[in-house]
Design a protein around this motif. Sequence first.
Motif, PDB file in Angstrom:
ATOM      1  N   ALA A   1       1.803  17.466 -10.076  1.00 22.83           N
ATOM      2  CA  ALA A   1       3.133  17.830 -10.578  1.00 22.83           C
ATOM      3  C   ALA A   1       3.076  19.187 -11.287  1.00 22.83           C
ATOM      4  O   ALA A   1       4.000  20.007 -11.163  1.00 22.83           O
ATOM      5  N   ASN A   2       1.993  19.443 -12.023  1.00 19.27           N
ATOM      6  CA  ASN A   2       1.827  20.748 -12.673  1.00 19.27           C
ATOM      7  C   ASN A   2       1.728  21.875 -11.640  1.00 19.27           C
ATOM      8  O   ASN A   2       2.274  22.965 -11.824  1.00 19.27           O
ATOM      9  N   LEU A   3       0.989  21.613 -10.532  1.00 23.43           N
ATOM     10  CA  LEU A   3       0.909  22.616  -9.469  1.00 23.43           C
ATOM     11  C   LEU A   3       2.290  22.927  -8.901  1.00 23.43           C
ATOM     12  O   LEU A   3       2.623  24.083  -8.626  1.00 23.43           O
ATOM     13  N   CYS A   4       3.079  21.881  -8.740  1.00 25.41           N
ATOM     14  CA  CYS A   4       4.452  22.062  -8.237  1.00 25.41           C
ATOM     15  C   CYS A   4       5.272  22.914  -9.198  1.00 25.41           C
ATOM     16  O   CYS A   4       5.964  23.854  -8.790  1.00 25.41           O
ATOM     17  N   LEU A   5       5.193  22.618 -10.493  1.00 27.69           N
ATOM     18  CA  LEU A   5       5.992  23.325 -11.499  1.00 27.69           C
ATOM     19  C   LEU A   5       5.557  24.778 -11.662  1.00 27.69           C
ATOM     20  O   LEU A   5       6.347  25.620 -12.097  1.00 27.69           O
ATOM     21  N   ARG A   6       4.285  25.065 -11.344  1.00 28.64           N
ATOM     22  CA  ARG A   6       3.776  26.440 -11.480  1.00 28.64           C
ATOM     23  C   ARG A   6       3.818  27.210 -10.165  1.00 28.64           C
ATOM     24  O   ARG A   6       3.389  28.368 -10.114  1.00 28.64           O
ATOM     25  N   TYR A   7       4.318  26.592  -9.101  1.00 25.41           N
ATOM     26  CA  TYR A   7       4.295  27.255  -7.799  1.00 25.41           C
ATOM     27  C   TYR A   7       5.215  28.478  -7.826  1.00 25.41           C
ATOM     28  O   TYR A   7       6.346  28.397  -8.300  1.00 25.41           O
ATOM     29  N   PRO A   8       4.760  29.624  -7.320  1.00 25.29           N
ATOM     30  CA  PRO A   8       5.606  30.834  -7.351  1.00 25.29           C
ATOM     31  C   PRO A   8       6.920  30.605  -6.611  1.00 25.29           C
ATOM     32  O   PRO A   8       6.930  30.123  -5.488  1.00 25.29           O
TER      33      PRO A   8
ATOM     34  N   GLY B   1      13.453  19.822 -10.575  1.00 25.71           N
ATOM     35  CA  GLY B   1      13.778  18.642 -11.375  1.00 25.71           C
ATOM     36  C   GLY B   1      12.941  17.440 -10.983  1.00 25.71           C
ATOM     37  O   GLY B   1      12.505  16.653 -11.831  1.00 25.71           O
ATOM     38  N   GLN B   2      12.689  17.260  -9.667  1.00 27.04           N
ATOM     39  CA  GLN B   2      11.879  16.126  -9.201  1.00 27.04           C
ATOM     40  C   GLN B   2      10.444  16.224  -9.720  1.00 27.04           C
ATOM     41  O   GLN B   2       9.834  15.208 -10.085  1.00 27.04           O
ATOM     42  N   CYS B   3       9.894  17.437  -9.740  1.00 25.35           N
ATOM     43  CA  CYS B   3       8.517  17.601 -10.218  1.00 25.35           C
ATOM     44  C   CYS B   3       8.437  17.363 -11.733  1.00 25.35           C
ATOM     45  O   CYS B   3       7.455  16.805 -12.229  1.00 25.35           O
ATOM     46  N   TYR B   4       9.463  17.795 -12.495  1.00 27.12           N
ATOM     47  CA  TYR B   4       9.503  17.454 -13.921  1.00 27.12           C
ATOM     48  C   TYR B   4       9.540  15.940 -14.109  1.00 27.12           C
ATOM     49  O   TYR B   4       8.874  15.381 -14.988  1.00 27.12           O
ATOM     50  N   LEU B   5      10.336  15.254 -13.289  1.00 26.63           N
ATOM     51  CA  LEU B   5      10.439  13.803 -13.398  1.00 26.63           C
ATOM     52  C   LEU B   5       9.101  13.149 -13.098  1.00 26.63           C
ATOM     53  O   LEU B   5       8.660  12.238 -13.811  1.00 26.63           O
ATOM     54  N   ASN B   6       8.405  13.607 -12.042  1.00 25.45           N
ATOM     55  CA  ASN B   6       7.111  13.014 -11.687  1.00 25.45           C
ATOM     56  C   ASN B   6       6.074  13.254 -12.779  1.00 25.45           C
ATOM     57  O   ASN B   6       5.236  12.397 -13.057  1.00 25.45           O
ATOM     58  N   ARG B   7       6.098  14.443 -13.413  1.00 24.26           N
ATOM     59  CA  ARG B   7       5.133  14.680 -14.498  1.00 24.26           C
ATOM     60  C   ARG B   7       5.420  13.745 -15.681  1.00 24.26           C
ATOM     61  O   ARG B   7       4.498  13.242 -16.324  1.00 24.26           O
ATOM     62  N   ALA B   8       6.689  13.492 -15.941  1.00 23.47           N
ATOM     63  CA  ALA B   8       7.042  12.560 -17.011  1.00 23.47           C
ATOM     64  C   ALA B   8       6.523  11.160 -16.704  1.00 23.47           C
ATOM     65  O   ALA B   8       5.956  10.476 -17.568  1.00 23.47           O
ATOM     66  N   LEU B   9       6.687  10.715 -15.448  1.00 25.77           N
ATOM     67  CA  LEU B   9       6.226   9.380 -15.063  1.00 25.77           C
ATOM     68  C   LEU B   9       4.692   9.288 -15.150  1.00 25.77           C
ATOM     69  O   LEU B   9       4.139   8.254 -15.543  1.00 25.77           O
TER      70      LEU B   9
ATOM     71  N   ASP C   1      10.145  16.570 -20.539  1.00 20.86           N
ATOM     72  CA  ASP C   1      10.255  16.694 -19.084  1.00 20.86           C
ATOM     73  C   ASP C   1      11.456  15.936 -18.550  1.00 20.86           C
ATOM     74  O   ASP C   1      12.112  16.379 -17.601  1.00 20.86           O
ATOM     75  N   LEU C   2      11.752  14.776 -19.139  1.00 23.12           N
ATOM     76  CA  LEU C   2      12.936  14.027 -18.711  1.00 23.12           C
ATOM     77  C   LEU C   2      14.201  14.824 -18.972  1.00 23.12           C
ATOM     78  O   LEU C   2      15.133  14.844 -18.159  1.00 23.12           O
ATOM     79  N   LYS C   3      14.228  15.497 -20.110  1.00 27.20           N
ATOM     80  CA  LYS C   3      15.400  16.304 -20.449  1.00 27.20           C
ATOM     81  C   LYS C   3      15.545  17.462 -19.456  1.00 27.20           C
ATOM     82  O   LYS C   3      16.647  17.779 -19.009  1.00 27.20           O
TER      83      LYS C   3
ATOM     84  N   ALA D   1      18.631  17.994 -16.743  1.00 22.72           N
ATOM     85  CA  ALA D   1      19.429  19.221 -16.698  1.00 22.72           C
ATOM     86  C   ALA D   1      19.448  19.806 -15.282  1.00 22.72           C
ATOM     87  O   ALA D   1      20.489  20.271 -14.812  1.00 22.72           O
ATOM     88  N   MET D   2      18.303  19.765 -14.592  1.00 21.81           N
ATOM     89  CA  MET D   2      18.250  20.285 -13.218  1.00 21.81           C
ATOM     90  C   MET D   2      19.160  19.475 -12.297  1.00 21.81           C
ATOM     91  O   MET D   2      19.891  20.025 -11.467  1.00 21.81           O
ATOM     92  N   PHE D   3      19.123  18.143 -12.438  1.00 17.75           N
ATOM     93  CA  PHE D   3      19.934  17.303 -11.559  1.00 17.75           C
ATOM     94  C   PHE D   3      21.413  17.493 -11.847  1.00 17.75           C
ATOM     95  O   PHE D   3      22.249  17.389 -10.957  1.00 17.75           O
ATOM     96  N   ASP D   4      21.754  17.780 -13.096  1.00 21.27           N
ATOM     97  CA  ASP D   4      23.163  18.041 -13.418  1.00 21.27           C
ATOM     98  C   ASP D   4      23.630  19.326 -12.750  1.00 21.27           C
ATOM     99  O   ASP D   4      24.761  19.430 -12.284  1.00 21.27           O
ATOM    100  N   VAL D   5      22.754  20.349 -12.708  1.00 21.09           N
ATOM    101  CA  VAL D   5      23.130  21.643 -12.133  1.00 21.09           C
ATOM    102  C   VAL D   5      23.467  21.500 -10.651  1.00 21.09           C
ATOM    103  O   VAL D   5      24.456  22.051 -10.162  1.00 21.09           O
ATOM    104  N   VAL D   6      22.663  20.740  -9.897  1.00 23.52           N
ATOM    105  CA  VAL D   6      22.895  20.604  -8.455  1.00 23.52           C
ATOM    106  C   VAL D   6      23.778  19.414  -8.125  1.00 23.52           C
ATOM    107  O   VAL D   6      24.034  19.129  -6.959  1.00 23.52           O
ATOM    108  N   GLY D   7      24.261  18.702  -9.144  1.00 22.21           N
ATOM    109  CA  GLY D   7      25.146  17.570  -8.891  1.00 22.21           C
ATOM    110  C   GLY D   7      24.452  16.397  -8.240  1.00 22.21           C
ATOM    111  O   GLY D   7      25.060  15.608  -7.526  1.00 22.21           O
ATOM    112  N   THR D   8      23.124  16.251  -8.463  1.00 17.82           N
ATOM    113  CA  THR D   8      22.355  15.189  -7.841  1.00 17.82           C
ATOM    114  C   THR D   8      22.184  14.043  -8.823  1.00 17.82           C
ATOM    115  O   THR D   8      21.129  13.874  -9.436  1.00 17.82           O
TER     116      THR D   8
END
Length: 393
Positions: A60-67, A77-85, A99-101, A105-112
């Motif tokens: 999950a950290n690799l995902c969050l740091r990916y360029p 948002g999904q990668c933040y959620l997975n790191r929280a879990l 990370d949950l917060k 916020a990411m899911f609110d932005v895309v309406g997901t």
Amino acid sequence: MNESFAYLRSGDLVKGREAYQSAAKLNGDNVSERYKIILLKAESDVLLAEQNFESARQVANLCLRYPGVDKYTLQLGQCYLNRALANIGLNRDNFVFADLKRSSAMFDVVGTRSWKVLGLRTLAEYYDSRGDSENALRYFKLYYKGNKALLFDKRQSDIFLLEQEFATASLAQENELLNAEKELGELTLDKQQLRNRIVVALGIMVMISAALLLIRLRSIQKTNKELLKQSTRCELTGLYNRRYLEQRLTQPLPNHLSSFGYTLAILDLDRFKQVNDTYGHDIGDQVLVEVAKRLDQILSTNDVVARWGGEEFVLLLAGNQEPVKELELIRQAIADRPIETHSGQLELTTSIGATTHLTEQQLNSRTYKKHLKSADDALYQAKQSGRNKVVII
């Protein structure tokens, strides 16, 4: 990767990992950065399901740091959620809620909302499995309240902070005034003259504070407008999304003077799954973007087109011309000209089902789903009768 996700949700960890490994074999220099990010997210899904929480956290950290991951709000948002879990599995509760917060916020932005609610439900089930009834109940309550928008709360919070800053500045100004009056007594200066200077200075500070407050409020309004745009637009095609069109259909429509009335139509690309299976989802995305451009070019100003999901689009035509003619023009705009992609030209057709001559009274919050169902039935007839057709009920 979708197959892997489905297996993991059903509890079949072996097939879930096998499907992920099949997807991982397709990784290489010729795939998009979006594919690589989704692949990292899928790997962390598998590791979480296998309860390998430390490895899941690292992936999950690799995902969050990916360029470039910031461009893909949903996957971020999904990668933040997975790191929280993963941190929950490692009993690192101090790292969970931030990370949950972020993911929320990411899911609110895309309406997901579905992903946001999934995260809350997963937390509730996790605590329930550990016998922690108190926390399980807490997250189940949050799960059921997950559809509430956070935009208004954020705006209120920003305004509250501005009010606090203004109050602090006012207190500081009052302290300066008291200190100035004390100095006047000690130095036997002309109290009235100095007082006038202080009043002038105070007025200037109030004006500056008011100007800063106005600038901040305008910035908030601009941010809110951008967030609203993001929540009502499809990230890939730029068209309106399903959420926007459903809101539009539940609100009063303008009085319609045309004899044609409103038309509600569903457009579905024929054999689009073969495009994805043969050329990959990146080519499929190119096709969807080009179809969206053609629809946007041919429709009138008062018409509305929204990406309903996958290769399906819903159109609300305002009756500027005869419906059969307009729908045929839309069908021909896709069928008569090949679509240019990185894999060459692709010839696609579309099937359209529609219901026409609707009045503004017929399209309201109680009845619009019935007319959507009629359009969907017409689409089914178009598909069954050979595709590349317009069927009107």
